[in-house]
Scaffold this motif. Structure first.
Motif, short mmCIF file in Angstrom:
data_model
loop_
_atom_site.label_atom_id
_atom_site.label_comp_id
_atom_site.label_asym_id
_atom_site.label_seq_id
_atom_site.Cartn_x
_atom_site.Cartn_y
_atom_site.Cartn_z
N GLN A 155 33.56 40.07 27.94
CA GLN A 155 33.84 41.20 28.82
C GLN A 155 35.28 41.08 29.31
O GLN A 155 35.65 40.05 29.89
N VAL A 156 36.07 42.09 29.06
CA VAL A 156 37.46 42.10 29.52
C VAL A 156 37.47 42.46 30.99
O VAL A 156 37.01 43.54 31.39
N ALA A 157 38.00 41.56 31.83
CA ALA A 157 38.05 41.80 33.26
C ALA A 157 39.32 42.53 33.66
O ALA A 157 39.30 43.39 34.54
N SER A 158 40.45 42.19 33.02
CA SER A 158 41.73 42.75 33.47
C SER A 158 42.74 42.75 32.34
O SER A 158 42.73 41.87 31.47
N GLU A 186 44.43 36.69 42.44
CA GLU A 186 43.25 37.55 42.45
C GLU A 186 41.98 36.70 42.63
O GLU A 186 41.91 35.56 42.21
N LYS A 187 40.97 37.31 43.23
CA LYS A 187 39.63 36.71 43.30
C LYS A 187 38.66 37.65 42.61
O LYS A 187 38.66 38.86 42.87
N TRP A 188 37.81 37.09 41.72
CA TRP A 188 36.93 37.90 40.91
C TRP A 188 35.46 37.66 41.25
O TRP A 188 35.02 36.52 41.33
N ASP A 189 34.73 38.74 41.47
CA ASP A 189 33.29 38.71 41.63
C ASP A 189 32.69 39.26 40.34
O ASP A 189 32.82 40.45 40.04
N LEU A 190 32.06 38.39 39.58
CA LEU A 190 31.54 38.79 38.28
C LEU A 190 30.10 39.28 38.34
O LEU A 190 29.55 39.72 37.34
N ASP A 191 29.48 39.20 39.52
CA ASP A 191 28.06 39.55 39.63
C ASP A 191 27.77 40.62 40.67
O ASP A 191 26.67 41.17 40.70
N GLY A 192 28.72 40.92 41.52
CA GLY A 192 28.42 41.76 42.68
C GLY A 192 28.22 43.23 42.39
O GLY A 192 27.52 43.92 43.12
N ALA A 193 28.83 43.74 41.34
CA ALA A 193 28.76 45.19 41.09
C ALA A 193 28.02 45.49 39.79
O ALA A 193 28.14 44.76 38.82
N SER A 194 27.24 46.56 39.81
CA SER A 194 26.47 46.93 38.62
C SER A 194 27.34 47.47 37.51
O SER A 194 26.95 47.45 36.34
N ASN A 195 28.52 47.96 37.86
CA ASN A 195 29.40 48.57 36.85
C ASN A 195 30.48 47.62 36.37
O ASN A 195 31.48 48.05 35.81
N GLY A 196 30.30 46.31 36.58
CA GLY A 196 31.26 45.35 36.05
C GLY A 196 31.89 44.50 37.12
O GLY A 196 31.58 44.63 38.31
N PRO A 197 32.79 43.62 36.72
CA PRO A 197 33.43 42.71 37.68
C PRO A 197 34.33 43.46 38.66
O PRO A 197 34.91 44.50 38.32
#
Length: 351
Positions: A155-158, A186-197
């Motif tokens: 999954q491409v985050a950025s 940056e700080k990444w939340d990989l689980d918090g949102a249903s539509n991706g990081p």
């Protein structure tokens, strides 16, 4: 761990044979060497070491997690999962011939990984059976992607633009953090949102703030709960022309350079490995207040570094004295450029 003895070999020769790497401990005599071997085709390059596991690129440029102690191997999603990479097969037999990028550049299968990946970091050890995550910096540092345990896709985050690029990432307090050349954290939340990081910018990019002296940046999670940024700069007034500055990353941004006993009698181990901050009292031969550093190839400052003659290989930087000295006899920066990729990585304990 060093594979410098293989740097002068052709890549197609390395992929067709087993690779044996040298293991050193910086506190031991330089002639005390251990060795570890990897099966044929499994080690073309190394892009990370986390929690006792290595992240290797194999002869198809796919990443594989490898435990050099148990010899366990875990394949990660293939490189063809990225939309920018297309596999090209021959008309007879259907054998993979090369990879085609979105820029219409073609690479032999085993060569693409050399350019494509820059660094990989694990959130935790796969040995514990948990839901580990692998985050990678790739595409010349312009992209940040991840894959979770058991998943078959990246999954491409950025994706960065404007000349900026990712230099390091670290797992800190349950979240991945990343830092770029232009200072962005940056700080990444990989689980918090249903539509991706989701991304939280802790420190915004500043593209034109005297970056000519910045060589690289690292993020380090400490045992006492701080997240540190270590930046390496050209500093003509220092003994070797190189200085390391340590800043504390707070939720409201990066604080100024930390003074005093910033490492609290610990030592840092930086480069391809996940950046480690380890206590020295139980590590014989490891010096407190020191940064053990495997120097990367820095294209944007390559000419300056050659002039200094202190870059390349594995070195120790004493935070208190500013002295930058060679630690163990690895290959130098010219050999790294010839080999097209770094040839050392720190392997730390699975804590």
């Amino acid at each position: 761990m060093s594979w410098g003895n293989h740097v002068d070999k052709r890549l197609d020769e390395r992929r067709r044979s087993a690779v044996t790497c040298n293991l050193y401990h910086p506190g031991d005599a330089v002639d005390k060497i251990y060795r570890v071997s990897f099966p044929k085709g499994s080690f073309v390059a190394c892009y990370g070491a986390s929690h006792g596991w290595l992240v290797l690129a194999n002869d198809l440029s796919n990443l594989v997690l490898h435990n050099p102690v148990t010899l366990a191997m875990i394949p990660l999603p293939p490189i063809t999962d990225f939309a920018c990479v297309e596999a090209v097969y021959g008309s007879e037999g259907g054998n993979l011939e090369n990879y085609l990028l979105e820029t219409n550049s073609r690479f032999e299968a085993y060569r693409l990984g050399i350019w494509f990946y820059q660094k990989a970091v694990l959130s935790c050890s796969p040995s514990r059976g948990g839901d580990y995550v692998v985050m990678i910096i790739h595409n010349n540092g312009e992209r940040l992607s991840f894959a979770k345990a058991g998943q078959s896709r990246w999954q491409v985050a950025s994706t960065l633009s404007g000349g900026d690029r990712y230099l390091d990432c670290a797992y800190h307090k349950g979240r991945f953090h990343a830092v770029t050349l232009h200072r962005m954290v940056e700080k990444w939340d990989l689980d918090g949102a249903s539509n991706g990081p989701t991304r939280e910018v802790i420190y915004a990019a500043r593209p034109y703030g005297g970056l000519g002296c910045i060589l690289t940046r690292h993020l380090v999670s400490t045992p006492w709960g701080d997240l540190l940024q270590v930046r390496v700069i050209l500093a003509r007034h220092y003994p070797d022309g190189i200085a390391f500055q340590i800043c504390k990353v707070d939720p409201d941004g990066c604080k100024g350079v930390v003074q005093g006993n910033v490492l609290m009698d610990h030592a840092l181990f930086l480069r391809l490995n996940h950046s480690a901050c380890l206590p020295t009292q139980n590590l014989p031969g490891i010096r407190p207040h020191c940064i053990y550093f495997s120097a990367p190839v820095i294209i944007h400052a390559f000419d300056w570094l050659l002039g200094l003659r202190v870059w390349g290989g594995v070195r120790t930087y004493d935070v208190k004295t500013g002295k930058f000295e060679r630690t163990v006899p690895f290959c130098d920066v010219k050999e790294q450029i010839y080999g097209l990729f770094p040839s050392e990585v720190w392997i730390t304990q699975n804590l």
